[in-house]
Design a protein around this motif. Structure first.
Motif, PDB file in Angstrom:
ATOM      1  N   TRP A   1       0.827  -1.183   0.000  1.00  0.00           N
ATOM      2  CA  TRP A   1       0.000   0.000   0.000  1.00  0.00           C
ATOM      3  C   TRP A   1       0.877   1.255   0.000  1.00  0.00           C
ATOM      4  O   TRP A   1       0.553   2.278  -0.614  1.00  0.00           O
ATOM      5  CB  TRP A   1      -0.886  -0.025   1.241  1.00  0.00           C
ATOM      6  CG  TRP A   1      -2.059   0.866   1.176  1.00  0.00           C
ATOM      7  CD1 TRP A   1      -2.483   1.594   0.117  1.00  0.00           C
ATOM      8  CD2 TRP A   1      -2.971   1.104   2.236  1.00  0.00           C
ATOM      9  NE1 TRP A   1      -3.613   2.275   0.450  1.00  0.00           N
ATOM     10  CE2 TRP A   1      -3.942   1.989   1.747  1.00  0.00           C
ATOM     11  CE3 TRP A   1      -3.079   0.645   3.557  1.00  0.00           C
ATOM     12  CZ2 TRP A   1      -4.990   2.443   2.539  1.00  0.00           C
ATOM     13  CZ3 TRP A   1      -4.121   1.092   4.332  1.00  0.00           C
ATOM     14  CH2 TRP A   1      -5.076   1.985   3.827  1.00  0.00           C
ATOM     15  N   GLY A   2       2.012   1.123   0.703  1.00  0.00           N
ATOM     16  CA  GLY A   2       2.891   2.275   0.841  1.00  0.00           C
ATOM     17  C   GLY A   2       3.549   2.668  -0.471  1.00  0.00           C
ATOM     18  O   GLY A   2       3.787   3.848  -0.721  1.00  0.00           O
ATOM     19  N   LYS A   3       3.814   1.676  -1.329  1.00  0.00           N
ATOM     20  CA  LYS A   3       4.534   1.968  -2.582  1.00  0.00           C
ATOM     21  C   LYS A   3       3.814   3.035  -3.416  1.00  0.00           C
ATOM     22  O   LYS A   3       4.408   4.065  -3.743  1.00  0.00           O
ATOM     23  CB  LYS A   3       4.727   0.667  -3.358  1.00  0.00           C
ATOM     24  CG  LYS A   3       5.474   0.841  -4.667  1.00  0.00           C
ATOM     25  CD  LYS A   3       6.914   1.283  -4.455  1.00  0.00           C
ATOM     26  CE  LYS A   3       7.608   1.464  -5.803  1.00  0.00           C
ATOM     27  NZ  LYS A   3       8.862   2.208  -5.686  1.00  0.00           N
ATOM     28  N   PRO A   4       2.524   2.845  -3.756  1.00  0.00           N
ATOM     29  CA  PRO A   4       1.862   3.918  -4.514  1.00  0.00           C
ATOM     30  C   PRO A   4       1.590   5.170  -3.672  1.00  0.00           C
ATOM     31  O   PRO A   4       1.557   6.267  -4.215  1.00  0.00           O
ATOM     32  CB  PRO A   4       0.557   3.259  -4.980  1.00  0.00           C
ATOM     33  CG  PRO A   4       0.335   2.120  -4.064  1.00  0.00           C
ATOM     34  CD  PRO A   4       1.678   1.652  -3.629  1.00  0.00           C
ATOM     35  N   MET A   5       1.405   5.002  -2.372  1.00  0.00           N
ATOM     36  CA  MET A   5       1.060   6.155  -1.538  1.00  0.00           C
ATOM     37  C   MET A   5       2.269   7.040  -1.278  1.00  0.00           C
ATOM     38  O   MET A   5       2.231   8.256  -1.422  1.00  0.00           O
ATOM     39  CB  MET A   5       0.518   5.667  -0.183  1.00  0.00           C
ATOM     40  CG  MET A   5      -0.884   5.106  -0.231  1.00  0.00           C
ATOM     41  SD  MET A   5      -2.100   6.342  -0.676  1.00  0.00           S
ATOM     42  CE  MET A   5      -2.230   6.062  -2.427  1.00  0.00           C
ATOM     43  N   TRP A   6       3.337   6.405  -0.816  1.00  0.00           N
ATOM     44  CA  TRP A   6       4.515   7.169  -0.399  1.00  0.00           C
ATOM     45  C   TRP A   6       5.638   7.104  -1.419  1.00  0.00           C
ATOM     46  O   TRP A   6       6.655   7.752  -1.259  1.00  0.00           O
ATOM     47  CB  TRP A   6       5.045   6.639   0.949  1.00  0.00           C
ATOM     48  CG  TRP A   6       4.039   6.694   2.046  1.00  0.00           C
ATOM     49  CD1 TRP A   6       3.211   7.731   2.328  1.00  0.00           C
ATOM     50  CD2 TRP A   6       3.747   5.673   3.000  1.00  0.00           C
ATOM     51  NE1 TRP A   6       2.414   7.419   3.396  1.00  0.00           N
ATOM     52  CE2 TRP A   6       2.724   6.159   3.831  1.00  0.00           C
ATOM     53  CE3 TRP A   6       4.252   4.395   3.234  1.00  0.00           C
ATOM     54  CZ2 TRP A   6       2.189   5.430   4.879  1.00  0.00           C
ATOM     55  CZ3 TRP A   6       3.727   3.672   4.280  1.00  0.00           C
ATOM     56  CH2 TRP A   6       2.701   4.182   5.091  1.00  0.00           C
ATOM     57  N   GLY A   7       5.457   6.239  -2.410  1.00  0.00           N
ATOM     58  CA  GLY A   7       6.501   6.113  -3.419  1.00  0.00           C
ATOM     59  C   GLY A   7       7.685   5.285  -2.976  1.00  0.00           C
ATOM     60  O   GLY A   7       8.721   5.255  -3.624  1.00  0.00           O
ATOM     61  N   THR A   8       7.543   4.594  -1.880  1.00  0.00           N
ATOM     62  CA  THR A   8       8.639   3.735  -1.425  1.00  0.00           C
ATOM     63  C   THR A   8       8.046   2.525  -0.710  1.00  0.00           C
ATOM     64  O   THR A   8       6.928   2.575  -0.204  1.00  0.00           O
ATOM     65  CB  THR A   8       9.601   4.490  -0.481  1.00  0.00           C
ATOM     66  OG1 THR A   8      10.416   3.545   0.175  1.00  0.00           O
ATOM     67  CG2 THR A   8       8.840   5.299   0.547  1.00  0.00           C
ATOM     68  N   TRP A   9       8.792   1.432  -0.701  1.00  0.00           N
ATOM     69  CA  TRP A   9       8.251   0.205  -0.121  1.00  0.00           C
ATOM     70  C   TRP A   9       8.134   0.268   1.392  1.00  0.00           C
ATOM     71  O   TRP A   9       7.305  -0.388   1.971  1.00  0.00           O
ATOM     72  CB  TRP A   9       9.124  -0.992  -0.499  1.00  0.00           C
ATOM     73  CG  TRP A   9       9.077  -1.315  -1.941  1.00  0.00           C
ATOM     74  CD1 TRP A   9      10.078  -1.161  -2.838  1.00  0.00           C
ATOM     75  CD2 TRP A   9       7.969  -1.837  -2.671  1.00  0.00           C
ATOM     76  NE1 TRP A   9       9.679  -1.543  -4.072  1.00  0.00           N
ATOM     77  CE2 TRP A   9       8.377  -1.974  -4.009  1.00  0.00           C
ATOM     78  CE3 TRP A   9       6.660  -2.211  -2.336  1.00  0.00           C
ATOM     79  CZ2 TRP A   9       7.549  -2.461  -5.000  1.00  0.00           C
ATOM     80  CZ3 TRP A   9       5.838  -2.694  -3.322  1.00  0.00           C
ATOM     81  CH2 TRP A   9       6.278  -2.813  -4.629  1.00  0.00           C
ATOM     82  N   TRP A  10       9.021   1.010   1.984  1.00  0.00           N
ATOM     83  CA  TRP A  10       8.979   1.002   3.448  1.00  0.00           C
ATOM     84  C   TRP A  10       9.157   2.424   3.962  1.00  0.00           C
ATOM     85  O   TRP A  10      10.055   3.143   3.530  1.00  0.00           O
ATOM     86  CB  TRP A  10      10.087   0.106   4.018  1.00  0.00           C
ATOM     87  CG  TRP A  10      10.025   0.048   5.502  1.00  0.00           C
ATOM     88  CD1 TRP A  10      10.783   0.761   6.390  1.00  0.00           C
ATOM     89  CD2 TRP A  10       9.132  -0.729   6.286  1.00  0.00           C
ATOM     90  NE1 TRP A  10      10.418   0.471   7.661  1.00  0.00           N
ATOM     91  CE2 TRP A  10       9.393  -0.449   7.631  1.00  0.00           C
ATOM     92  CE3 TRP A  10       8.108  -1.652   5.982  1.00  0.00           C
ATOM     93  CZ2 TRP A  10       8.696  -1.040   8.666  1.00  0.00           C
ATOM     94  CZ3 TRP A  10       7.423  -2.225   7.016  1.00  0.00           C
ATOM     95  CH2 TRP A  10       7.716  -1.932   8.346  1.00  0.00           C
TER      96      TRP A  10
END
Lengths: 256, 219, 213
Positions: free
Chosen positions: A119-128
């Motif tokens: 979920w974070g990848k599209p939201m924050w642009g990073t995996w973690w």
């Protein structure tokens, strides 16, 4: 000393493993069926609701992520209650319950972490992202793994159960402190950038499938938990039978 | 109880320097960091307090597994368990002795290592003060882990795995108190007082849990 | 003063080591626990000392000068291991235990020098414990019984590593303890050289515990 031990024996009779197994045999197909139905409804709802205009389709990850995170915490609570059962009432089923819950809890925590990351990848642009909630869940995951490692390192199941119970309770007292400290640390290093999902901002449209999925996940947990408990009880019965066999052979050898 | 404290201190000094090994480990870990991140003095000054804290955390976990294991190996643990001192107090005193022997030297070594890290006076003072307040908490909660793993042949690594997650709050408040002291707007006192509170809380939880685990794992 | 054990049974892991052991010892009496290896002698002693939980049954000290909640508080336990630190001198070891144990109400332990004299090793108490030979170490562990008063001595194979002279010396110590109104419980293969003692014979392995599983 004889009085309490008598009381303990009576208490054991009330919920002894044989009776527990009989109960499990009746209950688990129903529980599993109900879980399946709820999952069918929940997933249907989850995929038919309109996506969030900001987050698009990815919002559907929430329907797995939030229930898994909720279960990660509930499972630890179940373990803490079992640990109390082990230490205070010395109930053998409590040993089994705590031991069976740990791997399940670790799995749900892992699911929460993976979905959070996806979920974070599209939201924050990073995996973690070292966001307060993700970080707390990660620490919880480490604690589950430590617990499993401890359980595996000890060979005597009764003693392992007692000692793990102490560890579970220490961890349980510590979880709020860890949560609080991680939040403190998070606000210190980065202002809140996460989209809040709890609170009044969530609309009823998302809430309904989320609720159904949460109940479905909870039932799934209980189904898995009682089945794991059943397996653990059977495993111990086999151990006892093997020991009987070894001793019987030893005695025959002595006689001959 | 004074007798137990004196005995444990004597043992830590005599048994081939159990106390000094912790400090040595601390110094080595801190000395290795610049090789990893490069000799940029500004960067080192910025991450110095955190490095010192992480080094101290690892160093204080290092000798913990021997806390009860050594007693168990020579049979002393049985005799300690039999006395109604009560046991919680016995464990508490052993923790104090262990901290005096391994934790306090870390605190004393911290200012020197702070100089290597190019930290200014305020940062060094703050780090030393927070280490003084925080390392006992690590020892107390670590004692619980040591007692849980006392019966395991290779308990050392497991103790660290079990204790490190529980010690995260201590690390967070220790480091944030130091940064609060050197960066202007944030107040130093709130995180520091929380650190002290954690210390007191762990001083209760640790020995109680350790005593329970020791009783339950006696065989 | 009487030590009364009723219906004791204990398990290790899932094995029932012994069951339904009852005995009664009065002050001034000794009980020798006999039986082959693995018959549960050590387990019985550890249960009496409170180091292992009993599966069922009780062991109590009745009519003691000072009522105790747990029998272990009134006991000295001499196990297989000596419970002495190799790095400390004998003096330091014994002084520590004297201080840590404290005396049980009713009588007092002797001081460290006297205890070392009693086990026949006067003059070497200033040496680190690790420098002593195995026999000397065992004797020094026995001196530990003398420095603090406990009415009940629980002795697990006390003379296993000792020569005849040391055995006689130890029998003398136990007799003196009994003479002061104490109780001794010893597990041993060897004849301890005590006269007028009760005997408890352990048969060994009582079966697999009836588990709840």
């Amino acid at each position: 000393m004889s009085e309490p031990s008598l009381a303990i024996r009576k208490f054991s009779d009330l919920a002894n493993p044989t009776r527990f197994l009989a109960l499990v045999a009746i209950v688990w197909p129903w529980l599993a069926g109900l879980t399946l139905c709820l999952f069918a409804v929940g997933l249907y709802l989850a995929f038919t609701t309109v996506g969030d205009y900001q987050q698009g389709e990815t919002v559907r990850i929430m329907y797995v992520h939030v229930p898994a995170a909720w279960l990660a915490m509930m499972c630890y609570t179940v373990m803490a209650l079992s640990a109390l059962g082990t230490l205070v009432w010395r109930h053998p089923l409590a040993d089994v319950s705590a031991k069976a819950a740990a791997p399940i809890g670790a799995c749900f925590t892992l699911v929460a972490l993976i979905t959070g990351s996806l979920w974070g990848k599209p939201m924050w642009g990073t995996w973690w992202v070292w966001d307060a909630r993700l970080t707390s869940v990660f620490v919880l995951f480490l604690m589950y793994l430590g617990m499993i490692a401890l359980n595996r390192a000890m060979d005597d199941p009764t003693r392992a159960a007692k000692v793990s119970a102490v560890l579970i309770l220490v961890g349980f007292v510590n979880i709020p402190i860890i949560k609080f400290s991680v939040e403190w640390w998070n606000t210190l290093h980065q202002p809140a950038s996460v989209i809040r999902l709890d609170g009044p901002t969530i609309s009823a449209e998302f809430l309904r499938p989320l609720l159904v999925m949460a109940i479905a996940f909870t039932l799934l947990f209980f189904t898995l938990h009682i089945l794991a408990m059943r397996n653990e009880i059977l495993r111990r019965r086999i151990a006892v039978l093997r020991r009987h066999a070894a001793r019987a052979a030893g005695r025959e050898g002595d006689a001959a | 109880m004074i007798a137990l404290l004196a005995r444990d201190l004597k043992l830590s000094v005599r048994a081939g320097g159990g106390a000094l090994i912790g400090v040595l480990f601390f110094m080595t870990v801190v000395a290795v960091i610049p090789f990893g991140v490069g000799p940029d003095l500004n960067l080192l000054a910025r991450i110095g307090p955190a490095i010192l804290w992480i080094g101290a955390l690892l160093a204080s976990l290092l000798g913990l597994d021997r806390l009860f294991q050594a007693e168990r190996e020579d049979g002393s643990l049985d005799l300690l368990l039999m006395q109604e001192t009560p046991l919680v107090l016995t464990v508490f005193v052993k923790c104090i002795a262990h901290w005096l022997a391994t934790g306090l030297p870390l605190v004393i070594a911290a200012p020197l290592l702070g100089l290597f890290m190019n930290m200014d006076e305020t940062a060094i003072a703050a780090t030393t003060l927070t280490l003084l307040a925080g390392t006992p908490a690590i020892t107390f909660i670590g004692a619980a882990g040591a007692a849980i793993a006392v019966a395991l042949p290779r308990g050392g690594l497991l103790v660290s795995i079990l204790v490190l997650p529980l010690a995260i709050p201590v690390l967070i408040f220790g480091v944030s108190a130091v940064y609060a002291a050197i960066q202007e707007p944030a107040p130093f006192l709130p995180p520091f007082l929380i650190l002290v509170a954690l210390n007191l809380l762990f001083a209760v939880i640790g020995p109680v849990a350790a005593a329970a685990a020791l009783r339950l794992s006696s065989d | 003063m009487r030590l009364v054990a009723e219906g004791l049974s204990a398990t290790r892991g899932e094995d029932l080591i012994f069951q339904d052991i009852s005995f009664e010892i009065a002050g001034g009496e000794a009980l020798v626990v006999k039986g082959p290896n693995g018959s549960g002698k050590s387990t019985l002693l550890r249960v009496l000392a409170g180091l292992l939980p009993a599966e069922s049954g009780t062991a109590k000290l009745l009519a003691a000068p000072h009522p105790v909640e747990r029998l272990g508080e009134a006991c000295h336990y001499l196990g297989h291991r000596n419970a002495m630190k190799r790095e400390l001198t004998v003096d330091e070891n014994l002084a520590f235990w004297k201080d840590f144990f404290g005396d049980f109400p009713g009588d007092a332990g002797v001081d460290v020098d006297e205890a070392v004299e009693s086990v026949g090793l006067g003059g070497i108490a200033h040496l680190p414990f690790g420098y002593l030979s195995a026999g000397q170490q065992r004797r020094m562990a026995m001196a530990k019984l003398l420095v603090a008063w406990r009415p009940v001595w629980i002795l697990d194979e006390p003379t296993a590593a000792l020569d005849v002279a040391a055995e006689t010396m130890f029998a003398g110590l136990v007799m003196a303890h009994l003479g002061r109104g104490g109780i001794a419980i010893a597990a041993t293969h060897q004849p301890l050289g005590l006269d007028g003692v009760k005997e408890l014979r352990m048969t060994g392995f009582a079966g697999v515990a009836e588990t709840v599983w």
